[in-house]
Structure formats: C-alpha cells, structure tokens
Design a protein around this motif. Sequence first.
Motif, PDB file in Angstrom:
ATOM      1  N   ILE A   1       0.862  -1.183   0.000  1.00 35.07           N
ATOM      2  CA  ILE A   1       0.000   0.000   0.000  1.00 35.07           C
ATOM      3  C   ILE A   1       0.899   1.233   0.000  1.00 35.07           C
ATOM      4  N   VAL A   2       0.712   2.074  -1.028  1.00 35.41           N
ATOM      5  CA  VAL A   2       1.585   3.229  -1.224  1.00 35.41           C
ATOM      6  C   VAL A   2       0.752   4.507  -1.255  1.00 35.41           C
ATOM      7  N   ARG A   3       1.194   5.516  -0.521  1.00 34.78           N
ATOM      8  CA  ARG A   3       0.478   6.787  -0.520  1.00 34.78           C
ATOM      9  C   ARG A   3       0.789   7.588  -1.777  1.00 34.78           C
ATOM     10  N   ALA A   4      -0.235   8.223  -2.325  1.00 29.84           N
ATOM     11  CA  ALA A   4      -0.041   9.070  -3.498  1.00 29.84           C
ATOM     12  C   ALA A   4       0.841  10.262  -3.141  1.00 29.84           C
ATOM     13  N   VAL A   5       1.677  10.680  -4.087  1.00 29.17           N
ATOM     14  CA  VAL A   5       2.508  11.875  -3.912  1.00 29.17           C
ATOM     15  C   VAL A   5       1.925  13.032  -4.702  1.00 29.17           C
ATOM     16  N   THR A   6       1.565  12.768  -5.952  1.00 32.20           N
ATOM     17  CA  THR A   6       0.892  13.786  -6.768  1.00 32.20           C
ATOM     18  C   THR A   6      -0.263  13.144  -7.517  1.00 32.20           C
ATOM     19  N   ILE A   7      -1.316  13.918  -7.747  1.00 34.42           N
ATOM     20  CA  ILE A   7      -2.472  13.462  -8.519  1.00 34.42           C
ATOM     21  C   ILE A   7      -2.789  14.521  -9.560  1.00 34.42           C
ATOM     22  N   ASN A   8      -2.873  14.100 -10.813  1.00 31.81           N
ATOM     23  CA  ASN A   8      -3.240  15.001 -11.900  1.00 31.81           C
ATOM     24  C   ASN A   8      -4.567  14.556 -12.500  1.00 31.81           C
ATOM     25  N   VAL A   9      -5.583  15.383 -12.351  1.00 31.76           N
ATOM     26  CA  VAL A   9      -6.896  15.143 -12.927  1.00 31.76           C
ATOM     27  C   VAL A   9      -6.994  15.949 -14.220  1.00 31.76           C
ATOM     28  N   HIS A  10      -7.571  15.351 -15.253  1.00 28.22           N
ATOM     29  CA  HIS A  10      -7.706  16.065 -16.524  1.00 28.22           C
ATOM     30  C   HIS A  10      -8.392  17.405 -16.301  1.00 28.22           C
ATOM     31  N   GLN A  11      -7.772  18.461 -16.798  1.00 28.78           N
ATOM     32  CA  GLN A  11      -8.267  19.808 -16.551  1.00 28.78           C
ATOM     33  C   GLN A  11      -9.654  20.040 -17.146  1.00 28.78           C
ATOM     34  N   GLN A  12     -10.011  19.270 -18.163  1.00 28.15           N
ATOM     35  CA  GLN A  12     -11.311  19.436 -18.816  1.00 28.15           C
ATOM     36  C   GLN A  12     -12.309  18.342 -18.422  1.00 28.15           C
ATOM     37  N   TYR A  13     -12.005  17.656 -17.334  1.00 26.69           N
ATOM     38  CA  TYR A  13     -12.975  16.682 -16.822  1.00 26.69           C
ATOM     39  C   TYR A  13     -14.272  17.397 -16.465  1.00 26.69           C
ATOM     40  N   ASN A  14     -15.391  16.836 -16.914  1.00 32.26           N
ATOM     41  CA  ASN A  14     -16.703  17.415 -16.655  1.00 32.26           C
ATOM     42  C   ASN A  14     -17.546  16.387 -15.919  1.00 32.26           C
ATOM     43  N   SER A  15     -17.856  16.645 -14.668  1.00 32.12           N
ATOM     44  CA  SER A  15     -18.592  15.677 -13.853  1.00 32.12           C
ATOM     45  C   SER A  15     -20.042  15.537 -14.271  1.00 32.12           C
ATOM     46  N   ASN A  16     -20.545  16.472 -15.069  1.00 33.50           N
ATOM     47  CA  ASN A  16     -21.925  16.376 -15.563  1.00 33.50           C
ATOM     48  C   ASN A  16     -22.022  15.479 -16.791  1.00 33.50           C
ATOM     49  N   THR A  17     -21.059  15.619 -17.700  1.00 26.13           N
ATOM     50  CA  THR A  17     -21.081  14.821 -18.928  1.00 26.13           C
ATOM     51  C   THR A  17     -20.163  13.609 -18.862  1.00 26.13           C
ATOM     52  N   MET A  18     -19.245  13.584 -17.878  1.00 27.07           N
ATOM     53  CA  MET A  18     -18.227  12.543 -17.706  1.00 27.07           C
ATOM     54  C   MET A  18     -17.180  12.577 -18.825  1.00 27.07           C
ATOM     55  N   SER A  19     -17.094  13.684 -19.526  1.00 28.67           N
ATOM     56  CA  SER A  19     -16.061  13.854 -20.542  1.00 28.67           C
ATOM     57  C   SER A  19     -14.680  13.963 -19.883  1.00 28.67           C
ATOM     58  N   ASN A  20     -13.656  13.379 -20.527  1.00 25.27           N
ATOM     59  CA  ASN A  20     -12.273  13.440 -20.016  1.00 25.27           C
ATOM     60  C   ASN A  20     -12.155  12.855 -18.612  1.00 25.27           C
ATOM     61  N   ASP A  21     -12.807  11.735 -18.397  1.00 24.86           N
ATOM     62  CA  ASP A  21     -12.838  11.115 -17.068  1.00 24.86           C
ATOM     63  C   ASP A  21     -11.574  10.293 -16.826  1.00 24.86           C
ATOM     64  N   ILE A  22     -10.476  10.990 -16.579  1.00 25.19           N
ATOM     65  CA  ILE A  22      -9.187  10.309 -16.436  1.00 25.19           C
ATOM     66  C   ILE A  22      -8.277  11.093 -15.506  1.00 25.19           C
ATOM     67  N   ALA A  23      -7.388  10.372 -14.813  1.00 26.58           N
ATOM     68  CA  ALA A  23      -6.438  10.985 -13.888  1.00 26.58           C
ATOM     69  C   ALA A  23      -5.210  10.093 -13.779  1.00 26.58           C
ATOM     70  N   VAL A  24      -4.090  10.691 -13.378  1.00 30.34           N
ATOM     71  CA  VAL A  24      -2.833   9.956 -13.195  1.00 30.34           C
ATOM     72  C   VAL A  24      -2.328  10.196 -11.778  1.00 30.34           C
ATOM     73  N   ILE A  25      -1.956   9.106 -11.116  1.00 28.78           N
ATOM     74  CA  ILE A  25      -1.410   9.174  -9.758  1.00 28.78           C
ATOM     75  C   ILE A  25       0.071   8.820  -9.811  1.00 28.78           C
ATOM     76  N   ALA A  26       0.899   9.620  -9.142  1.00 30.54           N
ATOM     77  CA  ALA A  26       2.343   9.376  -9.104  1.00 30.54           C
ATOM     78  C   ALA A  26       2.788   9.153  -7.664  1.00 30.54           C
ATOM     79  N   PHE A  27       3.911   8.466  -7.519  1.00 26.81           N
ATOM     80  CA  PHE A  27       4.412   8.074  -6.200  1.00 26.81           C
ATOM     81  C   PHE A  27       5.880   8.466  -6.030  1.00 26.81           C
TER      82      PHE A  27
END
Length: 267
Positions: A107-133
């Motif tokens: 189990i590793v704690r996240a260090v940085t999280i990048n969520v797509h800047q154009q993610y839209n929670s209403n339409t679910m467009s660009n529903d992606i993110a990257v986690i770094a350690f």
Amino acid sequence: MISLIIASIVAVTFAQECGRTSFSQTPNYAMQMIVGGQIAKEGDFPWQVGLVENGYLICGGTYVIGTGGVVKVITAAHCLSGKNPNPNNYQVVFGMHQTNVVGTRLIVRAVTINVHQQYNSNTMSNDIAVIAFGSLMPSGLPVNTFPACRPSRTYNHNEDSVVSGWGTTSEGGSSSTSLRYVWKPLLSLAACENTGNKGSLDATMLCAGATGKDACQGDSGGPLVAPRNGVWELVGVVSWGFGCGRANYPGVYADTWYLRSWLNTYL
C-alpha cells in the motif's frame, strides 16, 4: 475498511516490459459478468490496483510505467474529490487479489495526482487521472505486479477486451472480496449511439458491451484491456453507465488512445 498492513515484499526483476500475464488471450464470452461473476486467478491481472480514500477501497486503477521507468497509476477522474484532490487522502494497493486477505501486497500513498483539466462531472467527458508516487520503481513492488502496456493504436469495433475489478456483484449490491473479470466486445461510437447511450457520448469515450456483462459500482477507474500482439494494452478506464449490464446500455470508458497526448504529459 481495508487493512493497511503491509505484507512481506519480494522484489520484481523486470523493468520496462509490460502487458504480460499467464491469463489466456482466448476470449470466452460464455463467462459471467463481474456482476455475479467470474473470479480471476491470482496474477491474472497484475496491473490491477485498488484506490483507497481515507482507509476505504473506493475504485480501481491500472499500473503502468511512466517516464524514467517510475511507477504510475491511471484511474478515473470521478474517483477523486474534484480537480485538485489532496494526495494525502489517497493510497494505492498493488498486488491485491482478495480484499479480505493481506497476502503479498503493498500500500503506497499518493505523492501527486493530476486530474484532466477538462474533466466534466456532468457529462463525464475526459474522465481520467494519473497518480504518481515520487521515484517509486517497479523493483519496490510485489512479485505479483506487472504493468499494462499503453495503447499502441485506436480500437476496432468488436475487438475483444477484458474489464476487471472488485465492484458490486449486482446492481446496487455488495462488493466482491475477490477480483473478478469479464470479456466484452468494444463498440464504435457510431454503434454505441444506436443504444440507450445515444446523446451522452463524446470522442473521449468508448463503449464495451454485451447484455448481462459489465462493470458495476466500485469498478470505476479500473482497467479495460485488450490483447494485442502477445501483450495486454490499456484501451479504456471504467467510467460510467446506465445501471450494470442492462440490455441496450453498454458500459462507457475513457478512451486512453484518444486521451494519449494528455496522458503522456503526466506519465
């Protein structure tokens, strides 16, 4: 609540390879769905990870190799709290097969999280993110972990794919304690527009369907992979759907090939 005990770790010896597993690449569409379904063997999907928020397993994710050979995880933006989530609230579980058995996992704690800047929670467009350690390397992970390959091309209509996760075993039901999977055919957006999803899709999404075969609540963020040239490539990220496995409502995924330019910026 998932146990945060760290079991004994044996170093892996591979580095830059990806997408290899003993799981059969021969499709079997007779198998049942994650909802109600087919339990994977330990090590079948070594890129599958669990995303933990404040001690609770909430989503899945996919282990991939980032720039410089470091460990990264791709998941869904909607699994995280807004576009600027606090990394201190999130951990990722590598090497887990059963949620109620510690086994050999890390189990590793996240260090940085990048969520797509154009993610839209209403339409679910660009529903992606990257986690770094940070500088975490594959040699620090359990032996039963191995990265998925990034997509080498766009997908084909009716191409075979597999989705996996620990989500609910029925719509609105209880989560699975064992990792489950199901084969699903990929659908072109044009074909998906002829389903109940019509009017809810955009180019950042792809569909995979067959009635009664689907991901469900808790599988979000997890991998949709396809066998290509002897390896498994990450073609989609579990995103949304109308119910689970309903007729004429195929599941919808973030399209990793379409989103590759954004991904490459943060991987």
